[in-house]
Motif scaffolding. Sequence first.
Motif, PDB file in Angstrom:
ATOM      1  N   THR A   1      -1.645   9.267   3.226  1.00  0.00           N
ATOM      2  CA  THR A   1      -1.883   7.853   2.936  1.00  0.00           C
ATOM      3  C   THR A   1      -0.628   7.012   3.188  1.00  0.00           C
ATOM      4  O   THR A   1      -0.728   5.864   3.620  1.00  0.00           O
TER       5      THR A   1
ATOM      6  N   LEU B   1      -0.605   6.391   6.817  1.00  0.00           N
ATOM      7  CA  LEU B   1      -1.603   5.381   7.188  1.00  0.00           C
ATOM      8  C   LEU B   1      -1.042   3.975   6.971  1.00  0.00           C
ATOM      9  O   LEU B   1      -1.229   3.080   7.819  1.00  0.00           O
ATOM     10  N   ALA B   2      -0.355   3.781   5.843  1.00  0.00           N
ATOM     11  CA  ALA B   2       0.273   2.483   5.594  1.00  0.00           C
ATOM     12  C   ALA B   2       1.368   2.193   6.617  1.00  0.00           C
ATOM     13  O   ALA B   2       1.506   1.065   7.096  1.00  0.00           O
TER      14      ALA B   2
ATOM     15  N   THR C   1      -0.227  10.517  -1.304  1.00  0.00           N
ATOM     16  CA  THR C   1      -0.006  11.661  -0.418  1.00  0.00           C
ATOM     17  C   THR C   1       0.750  11.201   0.817  1.00  0.00           C
ATOM     18  O   THR C   1       0.832  10.001   1.125  1.00  0.00           O
TER      19      THR C   1
ATOM     20  N   ALA D   1       1.105   5.009  -2.394  1.00  0.00           N
ATOM     21  CA  ALA D   1       0.555   6.129  -1.626  1.00  0.00           C
ATOM     22  C   ALA D   1       0.692   7.437  -2.406  1.00  0.00           C
ATOM     23  O   ALA D   1       1.803   7.844  -2.752  1.00  0.00           O
TER      24      ALA D   1
ATOM     25  N   ALA E   1       0.831  -1.208   0.000  1.00  0.00           N
ATOM     26  CA  ALA E   1       0.000   0.000   0.000  1.00  0.00           C
ATOM     27  C   ALA E   1       0.865   1.257   0.000  1.00  0.00           C
ATOM     28  O   ALA E   1       0.532   2.255  -0.659  1.00  0.00           O
TER      29      ALA E   1
END
Length: 401
Positions: free
Chosen positions: A98, A101-102, A95, A93, A89
């Motif tokens: 994101t 977040l991963a 951004t 990404a 992920a």
Amino acid sequence: MRELERGPAPLLFAALGTLVFLNVYAPQSLLSLLSREFRVGAAEVGTVIGATTLAMALASPFVGVLADALGRRRVVVWAYALLVLPAVAAVFAPTLGTLNLARFAQGLLIPGVMVALNAYIAEEVPPAGRARALTAYVTGTVLGGFLGRFLAGLVADFQSWHAAFWLLALASLAGWGLARTLPREAGFTPRRDPRVVVAGLGAHLRNPALLATCAVGFLILFTLVGLFNTLTLRLAGAPYGLTTAQTGGVFAVYLLGVAVTPLAGPLLAARGPRTALLTAVGASLVGLLLTLAAPLPLVVAGVAAAACGVFLSQSAALAAVQRSVTGARSLATGLYHSAYYGGAALASVVAGQVFAARGWAGVAALVMGSMALAGLVGARGWRRVGSTGVPMPGDPAPTRG
């Protein structure tokens, strides 16, 4: 279990430690590149590390409970398998949000290997082979901490930062395959009574020596991450202008942990964790002063001395954890790791802000203060810790951040 005593088990534990710790700090050598990619400053880009360490801090105590209930081997295998997903992920990404977040998802899964494998070694490896297995695992975590930074920088220099996360996905896939070769548990007894967990937690939270050790852990990893995160940004700028590959090479000082780890044992045995901690703090403070110099060799030498001090401090703190408790050791280790990686999460943001506002001199003052405070807390809080300060047989293994 004789195959664990004389077979390839130490190398297996070393490999598992290496592969999981590749994930933790790999983006550290990429921070200047990510800063340009996403057009953010030092404070914002540091969250790429902070997202992972924050998740590790939150997950560590719960993973200890989960491993006690489901089995250490099962948790290790599944954690490695799931680690592939956030790495992939991260590759896509779009951004910084994101990507973070991963990275947070990676941090939730890493303790599944770290905490559960520590308990597996303590319970499943016979006493005659346990010390060798623990040493191999610790060495692997140190090597993984270096290789993650070095290889990510090297790959990004020749390809892109996306390729670095493909590398982490492949490493986790390899870890899953190796984890499946771990022998089935023979000494594991499930512990699923929540009252036992609550009682153990309550005892730990009333233990002043353990709480002091958690504070020491918070402060020493705050020092290390604050130092290394901003070091990347400093060396990428004038007058050094290092590439990501060159910056990754500077992280070779992390390999000094391989030498410091065995040296710490005799010092802990002879003098106890308080003396070891104060010695380590002194070495780190001298090294951090050296980093204020401009010549690159002096900066690298100072970082090396500071890192060695942190590694020795970590050995002293892990010894103090096990000497300060008599039961629920996995939970105690989980609480320590929660505080330890909490320090990393905070440093990932604060150190970047200080670097943006005050430059390297401000960062040096910040981490010197945190390291000095660690020495003060340990000196006062460990007065009743056993004089030898050496982990007993069966204690979980330490890890390097």
